[in-house]
Design an enzyme around this catalytic site. Structure first.
Site, PDB file in Angstrom:
ATOM      1  CG  ASP A 167     -14.131   5.797  -0.973  1.00 58.15           C
ATOM      2  OD1 ASP A 167     -14.065   5.642   0.265  1.00 58.15           O
ATOM      3  OD2 ASP A 167     -13.135   5.698  -1.719  1.00 58.15           O
ATOM      4  CB  CYS A 174     -14.363   0.578  -0.310  1.00 55.38           C
ATOM      5  SG  CYS A 174     -14.198   2.357  -0.053  1.00 55.38           S
ATOM      6  CG  HIS A 177      -8.287  -0.321  -3.026  1.00 51.34           C
ATOM      7  ND1 HIS A 177      -7.440  -1.373  -2.736  1.00 51.34           N
ATOM      8  CD2 HIS A 177      -8.942  -0.039  -1.855  1.00 51.34           C
ATOM      9  CE1 HIS A 177      -7.572  -1.703  -1.460  1.00 51.34           C
ATOM     10  NE2 HIS A 177      -8.470  -0.918  -0.903  1.00 51.34           N
ATOM     11  NE  ARG A 199     -10.606  -5.722  -0.153  1.00 51.88           N
ATOM     12  CZ  ARG A 199      -9.786  -4.795   0.363  1.00 51.88           C
ATOM     13  NH1 ARG A 199     -10.270  -3.882   1.167  1.00 51.88           N
ATOM     14  NH2 ARG A 199      -8.505  -4.749   0.034  1.00 51.88           N
ATOM     15  NE  ARG A 250      -3.890   0.345   1.817  1.00 56.77           N
ATOM     16  CZ  ARG A 250      -5.112   0.251   2.364  1.00 56.77           C
ATOM     17  NH1 ARG A 250      -5.398   0.918   3.468  1.00 56.77           N
ATOM     18  NH2 ARG A 250      -6.043  -0.500   1.816  1.00 56.77           N
ATOM     19  CD  GLN A 271     -12.832  -2.365  -1.404  1.00 59.06           C
ATOM     20  OE1 GLN A 271     -12.128  -2.156  -0.446  1.00 59.06           O
ATOM     21  NE2 GLN A 271     -14.047  -2.880  -1.289  1.00 59.06           N
TER      22      GLN A 271
HETATM   23  N1   CP Z   1     -11.309  -0.756   2.051  1.00 56.28           N
HETATM   24  C1   CP Z   1     -10.035  -0.834   2.533  1.00 56.28           C
HETATM   25  O1   CP Z   1      -9.066  -0.878   1.785  1.00 56.28           O
HETATM   26  O2   CP Z   1      -9.931  -0.884   3.873  1.00 56.28           O
HETATM   27  P1   CP Z   1      -8.563  -0.778   4.694  1.00 56.28           P
HETATM   28  O3   CP Z   1      -8.018   0.613   4.477  1.00 56.28           O
HETATM   29  O4   CP Z   1      -8.941  -1.020   6.115  1.00 56.28           O
HETATM   30  O5   CP Z   1      -7.602  -1.799   4.177  1.00 56.28           O
END
Ligand code: CP
Length: 351
Positions: A230, A273, A133, A301, A106, A136
């Site tokens: 979101d 999400c 992402h 997920r 990330r 996701q």
């Molecule tokens: N939706 C998502 O990526 O959640 P996190 O930031 O908790 O990983």
């Protein structure tokens, strides 16, 4: 076979996306009945997180463990990378690629995940950047498959993303385009999809029989099967304070019971999400109500992580033959039987 990286969904074909959804659902079903296929036995995932995470980290770690593999959480300050450390992301990718079987990261900037993929010899999975992402996205596509309205195929589905053009919004637009679905963003002009990203997605949609519409007119909500939203914080360099984003989005773009009614679909499903801010981009009554499938999304997920890891690693999996396994086990047994410490004891070395 060349390694594959999962940086954006659009470098995977429609058939591959469908395959990963089906693979994830098959493994999910198998685990539901108590059989944990050890498809990632002896495989190690390195997880670099430049930001915090609940869903992504836990789903990836659990997916590896369930399928016989192992995941290492590499937070800032724990390895020689970034602040306080003195090793570049490129060198880190190079080294971890020699030690581990697959990497996930990330990152703050999309270029960083591309750099990691370039310098690492093993598959790299984007655990979220400022542009996309994709883990996701696969989980969400899986959730849509599981919640398809009766008699409808993916190609019949209209999904409307409400609010900001976040990286989740962009990834949603891309997977809809790839799967030939109808995608719309209902958002203010100041926060609509960037022109270059939109042009790219439109090309993909056209090739797959899908469509994309961007509008600040609530008419675009009509006929939606899925409403997705979101948070409104803004992305990274243009991060917004609460008073700024409320002024831009509230109340027009808040997903409320009233907004859901504007779809004209009494069975419309609500997606997010997460994490969510109740009272901002969505009301508590919608998030926690009958239309909401957000907890299915969170669960999927892990469904998606299992499928992505297995799909990326499988082509490279070398199954040792029985003869090879016997040979190595025999040689290892021989070495272990040597007990070299006895020699040291003879030299008077104490333990
Ligand atoms: N939706 C998502 O990526 O959640 P996190 O930031 O908790 O990983």
């Amino acid at each position: 076979m060349e390694k594959r990286d999962y940086i954006d969904t659009f470098t995977f074909s429609k058939a591959e996306m469908q395959y990963m959804v089906d693979l994830g659902l098959k493994i999910k079903d198998s685990i539901k009945y108590g059989y944990y296929p050890q498809l990632l036995k002896n495989k190690n995932l390195g997880m670099i997180f430049e930001q915090t995470s609940t869903r992504t980290r836990n789903s990836a770690e659990a997916a590896m463990a369930e399928l016989g593999g192992h995941a290492l959480y590499l937070a800032p300050g724990q390895i020689q990378l970034g602040k306080g450390g003195h090793e570049s992301l490129d060198d880190t990718g190079h080294v971890l690629g020699r030690l581990l079987d697959i990497l996930g990261a990330r990152v703050n900037r999309h270029e960083e995940i591309e750099g990691l993929a370039k310098y690492s010899q093993v598959p790299v999975v984007n655990f979220m950047s400022d542009k996309s992402h994709p883990t996701q996205a696969l989980g969400d596509l899986t959730t849509i498959e599981e919640n398809l309205p009766k008699g409808k195929e993916l190609e019949d589905i209209k999904l409307v993303f409400v609010g900001d053009a976040t990286q989740v919004a962009m990834s949603t637009m891309f997977f809809c385009a790839q799967m030939g679905m109808k995608f719309a963003q209902f958002g203010p002009k100041s926060n609509q999809m960037p022109a270059d990203v939109l042009a790219h997605a439109k090309k993909i949609a056209a090739a797959n029989g899908g469509s994309i519409e961007i509008s600040d007119d609530e008419k675009v909500l009509q006929g939606a099967d899925f409403i997705y939203t979101d948070v409104w914080y803004g992305l990274y360099d243009k991060e917004l304070q609460k008073d700024q984003y409320m002024k831009i989005f509230y109340p027009k773009y808040q997903v409320s019971d009233d907004l859901l009614k504007k779809t004209g679909n009494p069975d419309v499903k609500f997606m997010h999400c997460l994490p969510a801010s109740r009272g901002e981009e969505v009301t508590a009554s919608v998030l926690d109500g009958n239309h909401s499938i957000v907890w299915d999304q969170a669960e999927n997920r892990k469904t998606a992580m299992r499928a992505i890891f297995v799909y990326l690693l499988n082509p490279n999996m070398k199954h040792a033959s029985k003869a090879l396994a016997e040979r190595y086990q025999g040689e290892l047994d021989e070495m272990l039987a040597k007990e070299p410490y006895q020699d040291n004891k003879e030299l008077g070395i104490k333990y």
